[in-house]
Write a protein that holds these residues in place. Sequence first.
Motif, mmCIF file in Angstrom:
data_model
loop_
_atom_site.group_PDB
_atom_site.id
_atom_site.type_symbol
_atom_site.label_atom_id
_atom_site.label_comp_id
_atom_site.label_asym_id
_atom_site.label_seq_id
_atom_site.Cartn_x
_atom_site.Cartn_y
_atom_site.Cartn_z
ATOM 1 N N ASP A 183 -9.866 7.694 0.140
ATOM 2 C CA ASP A 183 -9.242 7.851 -0.857
ATOM 3 C C ASP A 183 -8.022 6.888 -1.326
ATOM 4 O OD1 ASP A 183 -10.368 10.645 -1.141
ATOM 5 O OD2 ASP A 183 -9.120 11.406 0.422
ATOM 6 N N LYS A 184 -7.705 6.691 -2.470
ATOM 7 C CA LYS A 184 -6.573 5.655 -3.076
ATOM 8 C C LYS A 184 -5.426 6.576 -2.966
ATOM 9 C CE LYS A 184 -9.770 2.414 -3.914
ATOM 10 N NZ LYS A 184 -9.519 1.063 -3.059
ATOM 11 N N ASN A 185 -4.450 5.686 -2.852
ATOM 12 C CA ASN A 185 -2.895 6.116 -3.101
ATOM 13 C C ASN A 185 -2.812 6.776 -4.320
ATOM 14 O OD1 ASN A 185 -1.938 6.351 -0.412
ATOM 15 N ND2 ASN A 185 -1.664 3.894 -0.618
ATOM 16 N N SER A 204 -0.585 1.408 -5.175
ATOM 17 C CA SER A 204 -1.594 0.362 -4.867
ATOM 18 C C SER A 204 -2.154 0.920 -3.272
ATOM 19 C CB SER A 204 -0.888 -1.034 -4.663
ATOM 20 O OG SER A 204 -2.019 -1.817 -4.410
ATOM 21 N N GLY A 205 -3.285 0.480 -2.995
ATOM 22 C CA GLY A 205 -3.744 0.737 -1.537
ATOM 23 C C GLY A 205 -4.461 2.041 -1.416
ATOM 24 N N SER A 206 -4.976 2.277 -0.288
ATOM 25 C CA SER A 206 -5.667 3.358 0.286
ATOM 26 C C SER A 206 -4.797 4.446 0.957
ATOM 27 C CB SER A 206 -6.703 3.014 1.127
ATOM 28 O OG SER A 206 -7.584 2.160 0.367
ATOM 29 N N THR A 256 0.424 11.310 -3.999
ATOM 30 C CA THR A 256 0.262 11.191 -2.270
ATOM 31 C C THR A 256 1.595 11.356 -1.503
ATOM 32 O OG1 THR A 256 -1.583 9.508 -2.821
ATOM 33 C CG2 THR A 256 -0.565 9.556 -0.816
ATOM 34 N N THR A 281 3.131 4.198 -2.886
ATOM 35 C CA THR A 281 3.767 4.729 -4.097
ATOM 36 C C THR A 281 5.252 4.272 -4.433
ATOM 37 O OG1 THR A 281 2.120 6.704 -3.918
ATOM 38 C CG2 THR A 281 3.916 6.705 -5.595
ATOM 39 N N SER A 317 0.965 -1.260 0.062
ATOM 40 C CA SER A 317 -0.064 -0.118 -0.030
ATOM 41 C C SER A 317 0.935 0.979 0.095
ATOM 42 C CB SER A 317 -0.887 0.216 1.401
ATOM 43 O OG SER A 317 -1.635 1.180 1.376
#
Length: 369
Positions: free
Chosen positions: A86-88, A79-81, A92, A64, A62
């Motif tokens: 909100d998503k990554n 991937s992930g939140s 981010t 970047t 999860s």
Amino acid sequence: MKKWIYTFIGILMFICIACYIVTLKKGDTVVSNTKTKTAITRIVDRKESGKLKKSLSKTKFSGTAVLIKNNKIVDSYVSGSATDVDKNMLTTTYEIDSLQKVLTAGLVMNQVNKGKLKLTDRVNKFIPDLPGSKYITIRELLDMNSGLSMKKMKFSGNNLSSAELLDVVIDNVRFDANTKKSGKWSYQPVNFVILSEILEEITGKSYKQLFDETYIKKLKLKQTEFAYDNNIKTNRAYGYVVKGNGDRIKQNPNGATVFSELGTGQVYMSAPDYYKLVASLLNGKILGTDAAKELYLPLGNGKYRAGLYTSKKPFYRYANGYGYGFESHVRISQDGKKAVVVFSNHQVSGNNGLKKKVDQLSKKFLGYK
């Protein structure tokens, strides 16, 4: 005749551009950071495409991650939140924890360039009450062979000034003369807290002011801010500790704890912003080539220098950060042209193998020309 030629050239250019655009993956950009929110140029490199996903997805990643070659992003994996909703994303921002130390070292060298500090200066020139200060140099603080050690302190409340923090350090830090004499290395974050206190003393400015002036403004960093900023301007991720059963626990350190990480873990950055800054330090863009080499280039068998470790086969520089639900890694060539930057907002209890995967990928990626 001329009109026909111009029309033909225009159509040909349009076709070339269109053909190039369709080769881009979704979210890719080939324009400079002055026109997008991406910190550096991003291009498609089919040789590198998919490497990050193939490696990191096995860890339930999860966060970047970016691969850099010739100062450009050639692969990325997100991937992930970032939060509960909100998503990554590529933009981010994550708490970089100990990856901040190399940046603090750059601020120190900037003051050396200005003549306000020498690497050979003794610490008692600035903090006479610090145990062992008359025996310790600025260089030794940077390389963590000062003989100083300090246990992790607990802080309560939402405020802690630099002066209050310095009092805590003076009262709790320990100096071992035998360790210092032997030149023994010991990873002690307090070294960089002291360096940050000295920076504030000699400049009359806060660490944040120096960071903003030296880095954020000069490099036009858009996804960089301090953990204690009241007006949050970036796509900031929450940090989560992940238990063995998969439960996520959001981390929310109090303000005093955040302020206690002076110069060692107070900054949120995106992966592209972080790469751009570290590369600019290593290649001399910020400090000058000679000063950058003097500060960061390892000597002899030394493994740690000014916030960065050294891998010898292949040769590259690296650092790791852990804390408050975040895990961050950077692996970068000495000239800054190639790098692996991985930021995660999942700090897994035990070992989720993320560092191992980053090391495996970095050896291969940074090991060839």
